[in-house]
Design a protein around this motif. Structure first.
Motif, mmCIF file in Angstrom:
data_model
loop_
_atom_site.group_PDB
_atom_site.id
_atom_site.type_symbol
_atom_site.label_atom_id
_atom_site.label_comp_id
_atom_site.label_asym_id
_atom_site.label_seq_id
_atom_site.Cartn_x
_atom_site.Cartn_y
_atom_site.Cartn_z
ATOM 1 N N ALA A 1 -83.903 -45.648 -17.411
ATOM 2 C CA ALA A 1 -85.020 -46.550 -16.547
ATOM 3 C C ALA A 1 -84.491 -46.876 -15.316
ATOM 4 O O ALA A 1 -83.439 -47.077 -14.837
ATOM 5 C CB ALA A 1 -85.045 -47.496 -17.355
ATOM 6 N N PHE A 2 -85.480 -47.252 -14.626
ATOM 7 C CA PHE A 2 -85.508 -47.608 -13.153
ATOM 8 C C PHE A 2 -85.015 -49.089 -13.157
ATOM 9 O O PHE A 2 -85.789 -49.828 -14.036
ATOM 10 C CB PHE A 2 -86.610 -47.705 -12.286
ATOM 11 C CG PHE A 2 -86.877 -46.211 -11.850
ATOM 12 C CD1 PHE A 2 -86.095 -45.471 -11.034
ATOM 13 C CD2 PHE A 2 -87.846 -45.519 -12.443
ATOM 14 C CE1 PHE A 2 -86.380 -44.149 -10.395
ATOM 15 C CE2 PHE A 2 -88.231 -44.016 -11.999
ATOM 16 C CZ PHE A 2 -87.370 -43.536 -10.977
ATOM 17 N N PRO A 3 -84.116 -49.389 -12.649
ATOM 18 C CA PRO A 3 -83.514 -50.949 -13.005
ATOM 19 C C PRO A 3 -84.390 -51.919 -12.185
ATOM 20 O O PRO A 3 -85.220 -51.285 -11.216
ATOM 21 C CB PRO A 3 -82.170 -50.911 -12.247
ATOM 22 C CG PRO A 3 -82.211 -49.973 -11.261
ATOM 23 C CD PRO A 3 -83.067 -48.921 -12.005
ATOM 24 N N ALA B 1 -85.917 -54.593 -9.420
ATOM 25 C CA ALA B 1 -85.490 -54.671 -7.976
ATOM 26 C C ALA B 1 -85.197 -56.063 -7.655
ATOM 27 O O ALA B 1 -84.979 -56.356 -6.531
ATOM 28 C CB ALA B 1 -86.398 -53.999 -7.257
ATOM 29 N N SER C 1 -74.816 -54.027 -7.720
ATOM 30 C CA SER C 1 -75.964 -54.117 -7.091
ATOM 31 C C SER C 1 -76.051 -54.793 -5.828
ATOM 32 O O SER C 1 -75.454 -55.917 -5.471
ATOM 33 C CB SER C 1 -76.858 -54.729 -8.146
ATOM 34 O OG SER C 1 -78.239 -54.645 -7.339
ATOM 35 N N ARG D 1 -86.789 -34.858 -13.192
ATOM 36 C CA ARG D 1 -86.988 -35.322 -11.831
ATOM 37 C C ARG D 1 -85.457 -35.631 -11.358
ATOM 38 O O ARG D 1 -84.558 -35.778 -12.170
ATOM 39 C CB ARG D 1 -87.959 -36.433 -11.705
ATOM 40 C CG ARG D 1 -87.491 -37.687 -12.548
ATOM 41 C CD ARG D 1 -88.573 -38.896 -12.326
ATOM 42 N NE ARG D 1 -88.187 -40.138 -13.116
ATOM 43 C CZ ARG D 1 -88.739 -40.689 -13.683
ATOM 44 N NH1 ARG D 1 -90.044 -40.644 -13.819
ATOM 45 N NH2 ARG D 1 -88.250 -41.941 -14.378
ATOM 46 N N GLY D 2 -85.503 -35.852 -10.090
ATOM 47 C CA GLY D 2 -84.423 -36.678 -9.436
ATOM 48 C C GLY D 2 -83.159 -35.531 -9.719
ATOM 49 O O GLY D 2 -83.385 -34.391 -9.464
ATOM 50 N N SER E 1 -74.273 -42.314 -13.626
ATOM 51 C CA SER E 1 -74.851 -43.575 -13.510
ATOM 52 C C SER E 1 -75.189 -43.861 -11.875
ATOM 53 O O SER E 1 -74.645 -43.053 -11.097
ATOM 54 C CB SER E 1 -73.601 -44.436 -13.644
ATOM 55 O OG SER E 1 -74.051 -45.695 -13.632
ATOM 56 N N SER E 2 -75.621 -44.646 -11.420
ATOM 57 C CA SER E 2 -75.957 -45.406 -10.248
ATOM 58 C C SER E 2 -74.539 -45.669 -9.513
ATOM 59 O O SER E 2 -73.690 -46.161 -10.412
ATOM 60 C CB SER E 2 -76.942 -46.161 -10.167
ATOM 61 O OG SER E 2 -76.189 -47.704 -10.422
ATOM 62 N N SER F 1 -81.831 -48.737 -22.388
ATOM 63 C CA SER F 1 -82.315 -47.265 -22.141
ATOM 64 C C SER F 1 -80.980 -46.411 -21.935
ATOM 65 O O SER F 1 -80.453 -45.512 -22.674
ATOM 66 C CB SER F 1 -83.208 -47.126 -21.050
ATOM 67 O OG SER F 1 -83.700 -46.104 -20.477
ATOM 68 N N ASP F 2 -80.493 -46.775 -20.477
ATOM 69 C CA ASP F 2 -79.245 -45.685 -20.233
ATOM 70 C C ASP F 2 -78.214 -45.976 -21.087
ATOM 71 O O ASP F 2 -77.624 -45.047 -21.527
ATOM 72 C CB ASP F 2 -78.904 -46.304 -18.730
ATOM 73 C CG ASP F 2 -80.098 -46.283 -17.754
ATOM 74 O OD1 ASP F 2 -81.203 -46.722 -18.101
ATOM 75 O OD2 ASP F 2 -79.855 -46.107 -16.346
ATOM 76 N N ASN G 1 -82.081 -51.562 -18.863
ATOM 77 C CA ASN G 1 -81.143 -50.387 -18.765
ATOM 78 C C ASN G 1 -80.056 -50.256 -19.712
ATOM 79 O O ASN G 1 -79.598 -49.298 -20.118
ATOM 80 C CB ASN G 1 -80.336 -50.478 -17.418
ATOM 81 C CG ASN G 1 -81.577 -50.272 -16.370
ATOM 82 O OD1 ASN G 1 -81.698 -51.320 -15.609
ATOM 83 N ND2 ASN G 1 -81.710 -48.972 -15.900
#
Length: 142
Positions: A84-86, A88, A140, A16-17, A132-133, A105-106, A102
């Motif tokens: 993983a989604f961090p 929010a 963030s 995905r993504g 990475s984001s 995971s990441d 994260n």
């Protein structure tokens, strides 16, 4: 655009993504592509929708994951985009477990796969791409 004909492309987080877009581009450019992700359902859909894509369902955070992946396809290009989604929530509202998701995971995926790429080693001229984001560069917004 550069042809990837004759290249092996492995995409961790490929279902995905951004990872899926990299899989699609790799197929279009002629690479042999292996998409790796945890969930079989999205991988099956990907294989049906993007002809020629090979898929492997596994948890890339496991220490033995790189060997399992490299046994299926030795990459010329290894893309590490899974994770993983961090959370929010603002930092002061998070528990350590939420904050550390994260890291566990990441960062763990990057550690295991980079270590394996150096010790196996990958073919001469191989590339490892870590995704990475924007938060990794600018922090963030939370």
């Amino acid at each position: 655009m550069v042809s990837l004909r004759g290249k092996n492309l492995v995409v961790i987080g490929g279902s995905r993504g951004v990872g899926r877009r990299i899989v699609e581009a790799g197929i279009r450019k002629g690479a042999r592509v292996l998409a790796v992700a945890r969930q079989e359902g999205p991988l099956r859909r990907l294989a049906q929708e993007v002809s020629g894509t090979e898929v492997l369902a596994l948890d890339a955070t496991e220490e033995g994951a790189p060997s399992k992946v490299f046994d299926v396809l030795q990459p010329d290009i290894l893309v590490l985009g899974g994770g993983a989604f961090p959370p929010a929530a603002p930092l002061h509202e998070q528990s350590w477990q939420e904050f550390a998701v994260n890291w566990e995971s990441d960062v763990k995926i990057a550690f295991h796969f980079c270590k394996a790429a150096l010790s196996r080693p990958l073919p001469a001229g191989a590339s490892v791409v870590l995704i990475s984001s924007g938060a990794a560069l600018a922090g963030s917004p939370l």
